[in-house]
Enzyme design. Structure first.
Site, PDB file in Angstrom:
ATOM      1  N   GLU A   1     -12.551  -1.940  12.246  1.00  0.00           N
ATOM      2  CA  GLU A   1     -12.545  -1.212  10.974  1.00  0.00           C
ATOM      3  C   GLU A   1     -13.664  -1.657  10.039  1.00  0.00           C
ATOM      4  O   GLU A   1     -14.338  -0.832   9.435  1.00  0.00           O
ATOM      5  CB  GLU A   1     -11.176  -1.415  10.296  1.00  0.00           C
ATOM      6  CG  GLU A   1     -11.109  -0.824   8.906  1.00  0.00           C
ATOM      7  CD  GLU A   1      -9.738  -1.013   8.244  1.00  0.00           C
ATOM      8  OE1 GLU A   1      -8.841  -1.610   8.872  1.00  0.00           O
ATOM      9  OE2 GLU A   1      -9.580  -0.544   7.111  1.00  0.00           O
TER      10      GLU A   1
ATOM     11  N   ASP B   1      -8.525  -8.931   4.233  1.00  0.00           N
ATOM     12  CA  ASP B   1      -8.267  -7.821   5.151  1.00  0.00           C
ATOM     13  C   ASP B   1      -9.300  -7.713   6.274  1.00  0.00           C
ATOM     14  O   ASP B   1     -10.170  -6.842   6.215  1.00  0.00           O
ATOM     15  CB  ASP B   1      -8.246  -6.518   4.330  1.00  0.00           C
ATOM     16  CG  ASP B   1      -7.562  -5.391   5.075  1.00  0.00           C
ATOM     17  OD1 ASP B   1      -7.106  -5.616   6.197  1.00  0.00           O
ATOM     18  OD2 ASP B   1      -7.489  -4.282   4.517  1.00  0.00           O
TER      19      ASP B   1
ATOM     20  N   GLU C   1       0.829  -1.215   0.000  1.00  0.00           N
ATOM     21  CA  GLU C   1       0.000   0.000   0.000  1.00  0.00           C
ATOM     22  C   GLU C   1       0.865   1.267   0.000  1.00  0.00           C
ATOM     23  O   GLU C   1       0.641   2.198   0.756  1.00  0.00           O
ATOM     24  CB  GLU C   1      -0.954  -0.006   1.202  1.00  0.00           C
ATOM     25  CG  GLU C   1      -1.904  -1.192   1.175  1.00  0.00           C
ATOM     26  CD  GLU C   1      -2.955  -1.181   2.288  1.00  0.00           C
ATOM     27  OE1 GLU C   1      -2.682  -0.628   3.358  1.00  0.00           O
ATOM     28  OE2 GLU C   1      -4.046  -1.741   2.042  1.00  0.00           O
TER      29      GLU C   1
END
Ligand code: BDP
Length: 721
Positions: free
Chosen positions: A414, A386, A312
């Site tokens: 998240e 993820d 990323e």
């Protein structure tokens, strides 16, 4: 306004403020409430026969252990038990490490000491010459502290403390929190306020919270903390910040909590003035060696580095045509002389790799098996994408027999409703830990990979991305404390049952009353499946909104990186839905051991909970219960909503068992969760319905808004982004 009215308003404000303070204090105390309860009659009676605490030794850690014991017993018993003046008194609690015990006691506990590992503890009732002492010991002082917390937990949860005989050793070496905290005080994916670390006031101002934080971690056996974000800032490695890190490390040390830092791979350029960060360059190698020496001179028990490289947009060895092994080993060599370790993350995927994102980490890392240094651990997220509400276990677990491999769970929510939704995560952790990798043979669970028992690894570890911030209650949602607690307990022993953990947590945090514990425990256990159902049932994944990841966004398909788009993952079209990862598709199934690959590959044996993770199926595909896939998806979304409604109903019956304030907080949050579960259901079903072209089955409520409305919702200031 009349004086009397003004007075009464004033009065109300005062009462409100007082009750607020009381809640804040309760929330703040986490699971260490130590309340005096009338229901602990038998224990209290027994404890009343204890005349003193004897402490053998004078280390900071033992002082902390003694203070904890005194605090806990005084609060729970309503009377002080102090250090005895006369050692000949009957019935003592004796705390001290092995070498401080009188020889007779050492002899008496010989077989226990043979069984207990370095950080494990022994709690034993020893009767001799009419004395009945409870000895809490271990091979070092931190182990004694763990024993003390365990002893207090027994009392808090109303377990017998007569004739104790407990030996309990942690099964994993590195039990660590990863804080994704930035130096400016924000927290990436943090939903409980700002960072606990007040960098500006450090090193001179030591906030009591730092100590309370270390204490809470020690109480559940967590022994490490990475202070800063994996998307790292090199400044943390400058002397200006290292001085602050040192202050935190010193505050944490009595609690056995070691500090670690993330290392930005390009730091030699950014703060070192070098032209390159090439891991094979002599100046770079030297720079890191010196940096390590500088850190250890300040912090002798520094744990080591965590690195996110070439992922990323983060810099890494590949920027210099080197590989993960080159990068990790270079850093490992720098910290090795001081006993440090490097946790090297396997969370890698690239937009330039056309292969299924779920396959990329495995493809990249497996060829390196056996090449990493002994003090490197490869840190692997629980699933291959993820931290979704549900993912099959990551195929890397068990696939690198000659490499230390550690688990990374996410405690912060998240993708699971932030700190607004009640989701009990140990249930998710347990599911992953119990998964059978079939590496070597049947029964080779993920837990056996990460505790090192499968391959005899040199170091073992488990990391949890922290959900802690400076909110009064630490974690934003009172029940999110259970996720921190549960992570710690599973890090200590990955074979623990999440139900038992919930039981302990509820009793330590709220009440021992079974009329409360039983239904609320059920609610917690149900909450994980509920969130899967109302967000991503039957193996769907990664269909949340962009950037902040709050709320549904299955329609998103215009992001520059293909594998960031929800449409990449669900692949819904008029023919069907799901990601074909079987032989006929990306063949990700082949990354598992043959037995597991076969199971996932065949649509008839693939567990339905993972169905659309591995298969693209027509809307008319028949599920095991006879429903069509479309009906099944719709009914699962409804089930999720219904489950949240039942969680609400359960909680609403709990008014009499706990304090008004925490009751109300949870009630308000559950109401939000209720609304948002419906939002997920309606938005996803309206979107998928465009492709299925079918009516909602009976039993599924009609959406309250149009798809356009849901698509128009924007959250520019959602936290954690
Ligand atoms: C993703 C998060 C991102 C993290 C990344 C990671 O959205 O903020 O930086 O994981 O783990 O889930 O590195």
């Amino acid at each position: 306004m009349k004086l009397k009215n003004i007075q009464s308003i004033f009065y109300i404000i005062i009462i409100y403020a007082m009750s607020f303070t009381a809640t804040a204090q309760k929330d703040y105390k986490l699971w260490l409430q130590y309340e005096s309860k009338t229901d602990r009659e038998i224990i209290t009676k027994y404890l009343n026969t204890i005349q003193g605490i004897e402490i053998l030794g004078s280390s900071e850690t033992l002082k902390v252990a003694l203070a904890e014991l005194e605090l806990g017993l005084e609060n729970m018993l309503g009377k002080k038990i102090t250090h005895p003046t006369d050692n000949e008194q009957n019935n003592l609690i004796v705390i001290g490490n092995k070498s401080s015990l009188p020889l007779t006691l050492q002899e008496n506990l010989k077989s226990e000491f043979e069984k207990v590992s370095k950080d494990g503890f022994i709690i034993k009732t020893i009767t001799s010459k009419g004395k009945k002492n409870i000895v809490i010991t271990g091979k070092n002082d931190v182990a004694v502290l763990y024993g003390v917390f365990n002893f207090l937990r027994l009392i808090q949860t109303n377990k017998s403390i007569e004739n104790l005989n407990i030996i309990d050793s942690p099964k994993i070496d590195v039990r660590i929190l990863n804080h994704w905290d930035n130096l400016d005080g924000t927290i990436e994916r943090g939903y409980a306020g700002f960072s606990l670390w007040n960098w500006h006031k450090l090193p001179d101002f030591i906030d009591q919270r730092y100590i309370d934080y270390a204490r809470a971690n020690a109480s559940i056996g967590i022994n490490g903390t990475v202070l800063n974000n994996v998307n790292a800032n090199a400044l943390i490695l400058t002397p200006q910040y290292l001085e602050k890190v040192q202050a935190l490390a010193t505050a944490f040390r009595p609690y056995g909590l070691k500090v670690y830092l993330t290392a930005r791979f390009s730091a030699p350029i950014e703060i070192g003035g070098l032209k390159t960060a090439d891991p094979l360059n002599a100046d770079v190698i030297n720079w890191w060696k010196n940096k390590a020496a500088e850190i250890y001179a300040r912090i002798p028990n520094f744990g080591g580095f965590l690195v996110k490289a070439n992922s990323e947009g983060q810099p890494g060895p590949q920027n210099y045509n080197r590989n993960h092994v080159d990068g990790a080993n270079m850093l490992a060599d720098a910290v090795a002389p001081f006993g440090g370790i490097v946790m090297w993350r396997a969370f890698v995927y690239s937009e330039h790799d056309a292969d299924d994102r779920a396959k990329q980490a495995y493809s990249e890392f497996v060829p390196y098996d056996g090449k990493f240094r002994d003090n490197v651990i490869v840190q692997v997220k629980n699933g291959a994408i993820d931290f979704q509400p549900r993912e099959p276990f990551h195929p890397l677990f068990g696939a690198m027999p000659k490499t230390n491999t550690m688990m990374e769970f996410q405690i912060t929510q998240e993708y699971l409703g932030f700190s607004t939704h009640l989701v009990y995560l140990p249930k998710l952790y347990q599911e992953v830990l119990e998964s059978d990798t079939y590496r070597k043979s049947k029964g080779a669970t993920v837990a056996k990979v990460i505790d090192g028992s499968l391959y005899n690894n040199k170091i073992t570890g488990i990391a949890g991305v922290a959900n802690i911030g400076n909110d009064l209650n630490w974690t934003g949602h009172p029940f999110a404390q259970a996720n921190w607690y549960g992570f710690g307990r599973l890090a200590w022993n990955p074979y623990l049952d999440s139900e038992i953990i919930a039981d302990e947590w509820l009793k330590s945090t709220f009440s021992n009353d079974e009329n409360f514990v039983k239904p609320v425990k059920e609610m917690m256990l149900q909450s994980r499946e509920a969130v899967v159902n109302y967000m991503t049932p039957l193996g769907l994944h990664h269909i949340m909104d962009t950037g902040h990841h709050y709320g549904p966004g299955p329609w998103v398909g215009n992001l520059s990186r293909p594998e960031w788009n929800p449409t990449y993952y669900h692949k819904a079209d008029t023919k069907g839905i799901g990601f074909d990862r079987s032989k006929t598709g990306s063949n990700a199934t082949a990354q598992y051991a043959p037995e597991v690959a076969k199971l996932f590959d065949d649509v008839t044996t693939c567990p339905e909970k993972d169905l659309l993770w591995f298969h693209h199926l027509s809307w008319d595909y028949k599920l095991k219960n006879g429903q069509s896939l479309w009906d099944g998806i719709a009914l699962k979304y409804q089930e999720g909503v219904d489950e949240v409604a039942s969680m609400n109903a359960t909680w609403n019956k709990m008014t009499n068992y706990i304090d008004k304030e925490r009751f109300k907080e949870v009630q308000m949050l559950l109401n939000i969760q209720n609304k948002e579960a419906k939002w997920w259901r309606d938005a996803c079903l309206l979107y998928f319905q465009q492709f299925s072209g079918k009516e909602l089955p009976k039993g599924v409520e009609k959406p309250t808004q149009s798809l356009e409305y849901f698509k128009s919702l924007k959250f520019p200031f959602a936290p954690g982004n």
